[in-house]
Design an enzyme around this catalytic site. Sequence first.
Site, PDB file in Angstrom:
ATOM      1  CE  LYS A  25      43.544  56.595  41.352  1.00  0.00           C
ATOM      2  NZ  LYS A  25      43.505  55.427  42.256  1.00  0.00           N
ATOM      3  CD  GLU A  93      41.005  35.788  38.097  1.00  0.00           C
ATOM      4  OE1 GLU A  93      42.160  36.249  38.266  1.00  0.00           O
ATOM      5  OE2 GLU A  93      40.535  34.875  38.799  1.00  0.00           O
ATOM      6  CE1 TYR A  94      31.653  37.686  36.778  1.00  0.00           C
ATOM      7  CE2 TYR A  94      32.309  39.926  37.331  1.00  0.00           C
ATOM      8  CZ  TYR A  94      31.372  38.906  37.387  1.00  0.00           C
ATOM      9  OH  TYR A  94      30.184  39.104  38.014  1.00  0.00           O
ATOM     10  CB  ALA A  95      36.684  39.116  41.007  1.00  0.00           C
ATOM     11  CG  ASP A 140      47.016  51.268  47.124  1.00  0.00           C
ATOM     12  OD1 ASP A 140      46.406  51.674  46.126  1.00  0.00           O
ATOM     13  OD2 ASP A 140      46.669  51.542  48.284  1.00  0.00           O
ATOM     14  CG  ASP A 158      44.061  49.611  41.554  1.00  0.00           C
ATOM     15  OD1 ASP A 158      44.875  49.531  40.626  1.00  0.00           O
ATOM     16  OD2 ASP A 158      43.555  50.659  41.936  1.00  0.00           O
TER      17      ASP A 158
HETATM   18  C1  LIG Z   1      44.858  50.687  36.518  1.00  0.00           C
HETATM   19  O1  LIG Z   1      43.965  49.668  36.902  1.00  0.00           O
HETATM   20  C2  LIG Z   1      44.583  48.453  37.285  1.00  0.00           C
HETATM   21  C3  LIG Z   1      43.541  47.366  37.538  1.00  0.00           C
HETATM   22  O2  LIG Z   1      42.585  47.895  38.454  1.00  0.00           O
HETATM   23  C4  LIG Z   1      41.420  47.199  38.616  1.00  0.00           C
HETATM   24  C5  LIG Z   1      41.189  45.918  38.103  1.00  0.00           C
HETATM   25  C6  LIG Z   1      39.933  45.307  38.244  1.00  0.00           C
HETATM   26  C7  LIG Z   1      38.912  45.984  38.923  1.00  0.00           C
HETATM   27  C8  LIG Z   1      39.145  47.250  39.477  1.00  0.00           C
HETATM   28  C9  LIG Z   1      40.411  47.848  39.327  1.00  0.00           C
HETATM   29  O3  LIG Z   1      40.725  49.062  39.833  1.00  0.00           O
HETATM   30  C10 LIG Z   1      39.840  49.693  40.765  1.00  0.00           C
HETATM   31  C11 LIG Z   1      38.684  50.275  40.016  1.00  0.00           C
HETATM   32  O4  LIG Z   1      38.814  50.550  38.834  1.00  0.00           O
HETATM   33  N1  LIG Z   1      37.464  50.443  40.649  1.00  0.00           N
HETATM   34  C12 LIG Z   1      37.350  50.860  42.042  1.00  0.00           C
HETATM   35  C13 LIG Z   1      36.236  50.167  39.898  1.00  0.00           C
HETATM   36  C14 LIG Z   1      35.319  49.033  40.477  1.00  0.00           C
HETATM   37  C15 LIG Z   1      35.962  47.985  41.243  1.00  0.00           C
HETATM   38  N2  LIG Z   1      35.930  46.659  40.639  1.00  0.00           N
HETATM   39  C16 LIG Z   1      34.700  45.927  40.576  1.00  0.00           C
HETATM   40  C17 LIG Z   1      34.825  44.499  40.148  1.00  0.00           C
HETATM   41  C18 LIG Z   1      33.867  43.541  40.375  1.00  0.00           C
HETATM   42  N3  LIG Z   1      34.245  42.356  39.825  1.00  0.00           N
HETATM   43  C19 LIG Z   1      35.468  42.528  39.225  1.00  0.00           C
HETATM   44  N4  LIG Z   1      36.224  41.635  38.554  1.00  0.00           N
HETATM   45  C20 LIG Z   1      37.391  42.054  38.086  1.00  0.00           C
HETATM   46  N5  LIG Z   1      37.870  43.312  38.245  1.00  0.00           N
HETATM   47  C21 LIG Z   1      37.132  44.233  38.911  1.00  0.00           C
HETATM   48  C22 LIG Z   1      35.875  43.853  39.419  1.00  0.00           C
HETATM   49  N6  LIG Z   1      37.632  45.466  39.106  1.00  0.00           N
END
Ligand SMILES: COCCOc1ccc2cc1OCC(=O)N(C)CCCNCc1c[nH]c3ncnc(c13)N2
Length: 275
Positions: A25, A93-95, A140, A158
Amino acid sequence: DDGKGGARRWTLNDFEIGRPLGKGKFGNVYLAREKKSRYIIALKVLFKKELQRANVEHQLRREIEIQTHLRHRNILRMFGYFHDESRVYLILEYAPGGELYKLLTSQPHKHFTEEASANYIHQLASALSYCHSKNVLHRDIKPENILVGTDGEIKIGDFGWSVHAPSSKRETVCGTLDYLPPEMVEGRAHDKTADIWSIGILLYEFLVGRPPFETQSYNSTYDKIMRCEYTFPEHVSSGARDLIIRILKKDPRARLPLDEIIVHPWVAQHVPQEK
Ligand SMILES: COCCOc1ccc2cc1OCC(=O)N(C)CCCNCc1c[nH]c3ncnc(c13)N2
Protein backbone atom coordinates in the site's frame (compact mmCIF):
# COMPACT_ATOMS: atom_id res chain seq x y z
CA ASP A 1 27.84 0.75 16.17
CA ASP A 2 26.72 -0.74 19.48
CA GLY A 3 27.73 -4.20 18.29
CA LYS A 4 24.17 -5.42 18.79
CA GLY A 5 23.30 -4.53 15.19
CA GLY A 6 19.84 -3.39 16.24
CA ALA A 7 20.42 0.15 17.42
CA ARG A 8 23.15 1.25 14.97
CA ARG A 9 22.47 4.06 12.50
CA TRP A 10 21.78 2.33 9.20
CA THR A 11 21.72 4.25 5.89
CA LEU A 12 20.73 3.22 2.38
CA ASN A 13 24.44 3.16 1.58
CA ASP A 14 24.90 0.10 3.79
CA PHE A 15 22.80 -1.99 1.38
CA GLU A 16 22.84 -3.26 -2.21
CA ILE A 17 19.24 -3.30 -3.48
CA GLY A 18 18.02 -6.33 -5.46
CA ARG A 19 14.75 -7.27 -7.17
CA PRO A 20 11.38 -6.04 -5.93
CA LEU A 21 9.60 -8.69 -3.80
CA GLY A 22 6.19 -7.07 -4.03
CA LYS A 23 4.18 -3.88 -4.06
CA GLY A 24 2.48 -2.78 -0.85
CA LYS A 25 0.00 0.00 0.00
CA PHE A 26 2.59 2.57 1.09
CA GLY A 27 5.64 1.33 -0.72
CA ASN A 28 7.50 -1.65 -2.09
CA VAL A 29 9.56 -4.45 -0.60
CA TYR A 30 12.97 -5.23 -2.12
CA LEU A 31 15.48 -8.02 -1.76
CA ALA A 32 18.67 -6.41 -0.39
CA ARG A 33 22.08 -7.31 0.99
CA GLU A 34 23.96 -5.58 3.78
CA LYS A 35 27.38 -4.79 2.22
CA LYS A 36 29.78 -5.59 5.10
CA SER A 37 28.17 -8.84 6.34
CA ARG A 38 26.70 -9.81 2.92
CA TYR A 39 23.56 -10.72 4.92
CA ILE A 40 20.41 -10.99 2.77
CA ILE A 41 17.36 -9.07 4.03
CA ALA A 42 14.07 -7.67 2.77
CA LEU A 43 13.90 -3.87 2.69
CA LYS A 44 10.46 -2.30 2.84
CA VAL A 45 10.47 1.29 1.56
CA LEU A 46 7.62 3.58 2.68
CA PHE A 47 7.06 7.11 1.37
CA LYS A 48 6.66 9.71 4.14
CA LYS A 49 4.22 11.73 1.98
CA GLU A 50 1.96 8.68 1.60
CA LEU A 51 2.17 7.94 5.33
CA GLN A 52 1.28 11.53 6.20
CA ARG A 53 -1.57 11.59 3.68
CA ALA A 54 -3.06 8.45 5.26
CA ASN A 55 -2.23 9.74 8.77
CA VAL A 56 -0.63 6.40 9.74
CA GLU A 57 2.76 7.53 11.06
CA HIS A 58 1.71 6.76 14.67
CA GLN A 59 0.57 3.29 13.56
CA LEU A 60 3.89 2.66 11.84
CA ARG A 61 5.83 3.76 14.94
CA ARG A 62 3.75 1.37 17.07
CA GLU A 63 4.29 -1.45 14.56
CA ILE A 64 8.09 -0.85 14.49
CA GLU A 65 8.13 -0.73 18.32
CA ILE A 66 6.19 -4.01 18.51
CA GLN A 67 7.88 -5.97 15.73
CA THR A 68 11.47 -5.07 16.66
CA HIS A 69 10.88 -6.61 20.10
CA LEU A 70 9.22 -9.85 19.01
CA ARG A 71 11.43 -12.92 18.64
CA HIS A 72 9.72 -16.09 17.38
CA ARG A 73 10.54 -18.47 14.50
CA ASN A 74 7.04 -17.93 13.02
CA ILE A 75 7.10 -14.12 13.27
CA LEU A 76 8.97 -12.19 10.56
CA ARG A 77 11.89 -10.43 12.28
CA MET A 78 12.28 -6.67 11.95
CA PHE A 79 16.00 -5.99 12.57
CA GLY A 80 15.68 -2.20 12.53
CA TYR A 81 14.74 0.82 10.49
CA PHE A 82 16.10 4.14 9.23
CA HIS A 83 14.81 7.09 7.21
CA ASP A 84 15.96 9.84 4.86
CA GLU A 85 14.19 13.07 3.88
CA SER A 86 11.43 11.32 1.90
CA ARG A 87 11.29 7.65 2.90
CA VAL A 88 11.21 5.28 5.86
CA TYR A 89 13.06 1.95 5.43
CA LEU A 90 12.26 -1.23 7.38
CA ILE A 91 15.03 -3.85 7.62
CA LEU A 92 13.25 -7.21 7.63
CA GLU A 93 14.03 -10.91 7.65
CA TYR A 94 13.83 -12.26 4.07
CA ALA A 95 11.24 -15.03 3.55
CA PRO A 96 12.34 -16.93 0.43
CA GLY A 97 9.00 -18.75 0.07
CA GLY A 98 7.09 -15.51 -0.56
CA GLU A 99 3.39 -15.05 0.26
CA LEU A 100 1.37 -17.97 1.58
CA TYR A 101 -1.73 -17.05 -0.42
CA LYS A 102 0.25 -17.47 -3.66
CA LEU A 103 1.17 -20.98 -2.50
CA LEU A 104 -2.51 -21.63 -1.65
CA THR A 105 -3.82 -20.50 -5.05
CA SER A 106 -1.12 -22.53 -6.84
CA GLN A 107 -2.22 -25.83 -5.20
CA PRO A 108 -3.81 -28.32 -7.70
CA HIS A 109 -7.21 -28.22 -5.92
CA LYS A 110 -6.65 -24.64 -4.66
CA HIS A 111 -6.41 -25.89 -1.07
CA PHE A 112 -3.70 -27.39 1.17
CA THR A 113 -3.64 -30.99 2.39
CA GLU A 114 -4.86 -31.71 5.93
CA GLU A 115 -1.25 -32.39 6.95
CA ALA A 116 0.05 -29.03 5.61
CA SER A 117 -2.95 -27.17 7.10
CA ALA A 118 -2.42 -28.73 10.54
CA ASN A 119 1.28 -27.77 10.48
CA TYR A 120 0.48 -24.20 9.44
CA ILE A 121 -2.16 -23.79 12.15
CA HIS A 122 0.21 -25.26 14.75
CA GLN A 123 2.85 -22.67 13.79
CA LEU A 124 0.32 -19.79 13.70
CA ALA A 125 -1.15 -20.74 17.08
CA SER A 126 2.31 -20.86 18.69
CA ALA A 127 3.28 -17.48 17.13
CA LEU A 128 0.04 -15.92 18.41
CA SER A 129 0.40 -17.53 21.82
CA TYR A 130 3.83 -15.85 22.03
CA CYS A 131 2.33 -12.48 20.93
CA HIS A 132 -0.48 -12.78 23.49
CA SER A 133 2.04 -13.60 26.22
CA LYS A 134 3.50 -10.13 25.44
CA ASN A 135 0.02 -8.64 25.44
CA VAL A 136 0.20 -7.97 21.68
CA LEU A 137 -2.84 -8.64 19.48
CA HIS A 138 -2.38 -9.08 15.75
CA ARG A 139 -5.90 -8.28 14.45
CA ASP A 140 -5.04 -8.64 10.79
CA ILE A 141 -4.23 -12.30 10.22
CA LYS A 142 -4.95 -13.23 6.63
CA PRO A 143 -3.03 -15.20 3.96
CA GLU A 144 -1.62 -12.00 2.40
CA ASN A 145 0.18 -11.23 5.66
CA ILE A 146 1.73 -14.67 6.06
CA LEU A 147 5.06 -15.44 4.40
CA VAL A 148 6.91 -18.70 3.81
CA GLY A 149 10.45 -19.13 5.12
CA THR A 150 13.04 -21.78 4.25
CA ASP A 151 11.86 -25.44 4.53
CA GLY A 152 8.21 -24.35 4.52
CA GLU A 153 7.82 -22.81 7.98
CA ILE A 154 5.56 -19.75 7.97
CA LYS A 155 6.16 -16.22 9.23
CA ILE A 156 3.47 -13.73 10.23
CA GLY A 157 4.54 -10.58 8.39
CA ASP A 158 2.60 -7.38 8.15
CA PHE A 159 1.74 -5.95 11.55
CA GLY A 160 -0.20 -3.07 10.10
CA TRP A 161 -2.97 -3.27 12.72
CA SER A 162 -1.38 -4.86 15.76
CA VAL A 163 -2.18 -3.10 19.06
CA HIS A 164 -1.71 -3.76 22.76
CA ALA A 165 -4.60 -5.61 24.41
CA PRO A 166 -7.37 -4.93 25.25
CA SER A 167 -8.45 -2.44 22.65
CA SER A 168 -11.66 -1.04 21.30
CA LYS A 169 -9.78 0.85 18.58
CA ARG A 170 -12.30 1.57 15.89
CA GLU A 171 -9.81 1.76 13.01
CA THR A 172 -11.80 1.98 9.83
CA VAL A 173 -12.17 -1.58 8.67
CA CYS A 174 -11.00 -1.25 5.09
CA GLY A 175 -10.74 -4.29 2.83
CA THR A 176 -12.31 -7.65 3.47
CA LEU A 177 -14.59 -8.56 6.38
CA ASP A 178 -13.81 -12.25 5.87
CA TYR A 179 -11.32 -12.57 8.74
CA LEU A 180 -13.08 -10.37 11.31
CA PRO A 181 -15.02 -11.83 14.25
CA PRO A 182 -18.58 -10.68 14.99
CA GLU A 183 -17.44 -8.34 17.79
CA MET A 184 -15.03 -6.51 15.44
CA VAL A 185 -17.50 -6.44 12.54
CA GLU A 186 -19.79 -4.54 14.92
CA GLY A 187 -16.88 -2.34 16.06
CA ARG A 188 -17.35 -3.51 19.67
CA ALA A 189 -14.45 -4.12 22.06
CA HIS A 190 -12.28 -7.08 21.14
CA ASP A 191 -9.39 -8.89 22.79
CA LYS A 192 -7.01 -11.80 22.15
CA THR A 193 -9.96 -14.03 21.25
CA ALA A 194 -10.31 -12.01 18.01
CA ASP A 195 -7.02 -13.52 16.83
CA ILE A 196 -8.30 -17.00 17.74
CA TRP A 197 -11.36 -16.47 15.50
CA SER A 198 -9.09 -15.52 12.56
CA ILE A 199 -7.06 -18.70 13.03
CA GLY A 200 -10.33 -20.64 12.60
CA ILE A 201 -11.06 -18.67 9.41
CA LEU A 202 -7.56 -19.38 8.12
CA LEU A 203 -7.79 -23.10 8.91
CA TYR A 204 -11.05 -23.31 6.96
CA GLU A 205 -9.44 -21.41 4.06
CA PHE A 206 -6.34 -23.65 4.04
CA LEU A 207 -8.57 -26.75 3.84
CA VAL A 208 -11.27 -25.44 1.49
CA GLY A 209 -9.51 -22.73 -0.59
CA ARG A 210 -11.86 -19.90 0.42
CA PRO A 211 -12.91 -18.35 3.76
CA PRO A 212 -16.14 -19.73 5.30
CA PHE A 213 -18.28 -16.58 5.10
CA GLU A 214 -17.16 -15.39 1.65
CA THR A 215 -20.05 -14.14 -0.48
CA GLN A 216 -20.45 -11.72 -3.37
CA SER A 217 -21.42 -8.78 -1.17
CA TYR A 218 -20.22 -7.04 1.98
CA ASN A 219 -23.69 -7.15 3.51
CA SER A 220 -24.28 -10.87 3.04
CA THR A 221 -20.79 -11.61 4.41
CA TYR A 222 -21.70 -9.39 7.38
CA ASP A 223 -24.90 -11.38 7.97
CA LYS A 224 -23.18 -14.79 7.70
CA ILE A 225 -20.48 -13.73 10.18
CA MET A 226 -23.06 -12.43 12.65
CA ARG A 227 -25.08 -15.67 12.29
CA CYS A 228 -21.88 -17.78 12.36
CA GLU A 229 -23.36 -19.65 9.38
CA TYR A 230 -21.07 -21.86 7.25
CA THR A 231 -20.89 -25.36 5.78
CA PHE A 232 -18.06 -27.81 4.95
CA PRO A 233 -17.36 -29.47 1.59
CA GLU A 234 -17.51 -33.26 2.14
CA HIS A 235 -13.70 -33.71 1.69
CA VAL A 236 -13.02 -32.00 5.04
CA SER A 237 -12.32 -34.64 7.72
CA SER A 238 -14.37 -34.87 10.94
CA GLY A 239 -11.26 -34.02 13.01
CA ALA A 240 -10.72 -30.78 11.09
CA ARG A 241 -14.44 -29.92 11.33
CA ASP A 242 -14.39 -30.53 15.09
CA LEU A 243 -11.49 -28.09 15.54
CA ILE A 244 -12.99 -25.38 13.31
CA ILE A 245 -16.39 -25.66 15.06
CA ARG A 246 -14.70 -25.24 18.46
CA ILE A 247 -12.90 -22.06 17.25
CA LEU A 248 -15.64 -20.27 15.24
CA LYS A 249 -17.90 -19.51 18.21
CA LYS A 250 -19.81 -16.22 18.19
CA ASP A 251 -19.21 -15.85 21.94
CA PRO A 252 -15.49 -14.89 22.22
CA ARG A 253 -15.19 -16.66 25.60
CA ALA A 254 -16.39 -19.96 24.10
CA ARG A 255 -13.57 -20.12 21.52
CA LEU A 256 -10.94 -22.85 22.01
CA PRO A 257 -7.85 -21.24 23.65
CA LEU A 258 -4.60 -21.21 21.63
CA ASP A 259 -2.82 -23.78 23.84
CA GLU A 260 -5.76 -26.20 23.30
CA ILE A 261 -5.66 -25.65 19.52
CA ILE A 262 -1.96 -26.63 19.57
CA VAL A 263 -2.72 -30.02 21.21
CA HIS A 264 -6.08 -30.77 19.51
CA PRO A 265 -6.12 -34.46 18.37
CA TRP A 266 -6.49 -33.51 14.69
CA VAL A 267 -3.40 -31.22 14.91
CA ALA A 268 -1.42 -33.71 17.02
CA GLN A 269 -1.98 -36.53 14.49
CA HIS A 270 -0.35 -34.41 11.74
CA VAL A 271 2.33 -32.45 13.60
CA PRO A 272 5.46 -34.10 15.03
CA GLN A 273 5.01 -33.25 18.72
CA GLU A 274 8.65 -32.56 19.61
CA LYS A 275 8.32 -28.97 18.27
C1 LIG B 1 4.38 -1.41 7.37
O1 LIG B 1 4.91 -2.64 6.92
C2 LIG B 1 5.16 -3.59 7.93
C3 LIG B 1 5.87 -4.82 7.37
O2 LIG B 1 5.11 -5.28 6.25
C4 LIG B 1 5.70 -6.20 5.43
C5 LIG B 1 6.89 -6.86 5.72
C6 LIG B 1 7.47 -7.73 4.78
C7 LIG B 1 6.83 -7.95 3.56
C8 LIG B 1 5.60 -7.32 3.28
C9 LIG B 1 5.04 -6.45 4.23
O3 LIG B 1 3.86 -5.81 4.04
C10 LIG B 1 3.01 -6.19 2.96
C11 LIG B 1 3.56 -5.61 1.69
O4 LIG B 1 4.27 -4.62 1.75
N1 LIG B 1 3.29 -6.22 0.48
C12 LIG B 1 2.01 -6.83 0.17
C13 LIG B 1 4.36 -6.27 -0.53
C14 LIG B 1 4.81 -7.70 -0.97
C15 LIG B 1 4.66 -8.78 -0.01
N2 LIG B 1 5.90 -9.36 0.48
C16 LIG B 1 6.70 -10.18 -0.38
C17 LIG B 1 7.83 -10.90 0.29
C18 LIG B 1 8.46 -12.00 -0.25
N3 LIG B 1 9.47 -12.40 0.57
C19 LIG B 1 9.51 -11.57 1.66
N4 LIG B 1 10.35 -11.58 2.72
C20 LIG B 1 10.16 -10.66 3.66
N5 LIG B 1 9.18 -9.73 3.62
C21 LIG B 1 8.32 -9.69 2.57
C22 LIG B 1 8.49 -10.62 1.53
N6 LIG B 1 7.33 -8.78 2.56
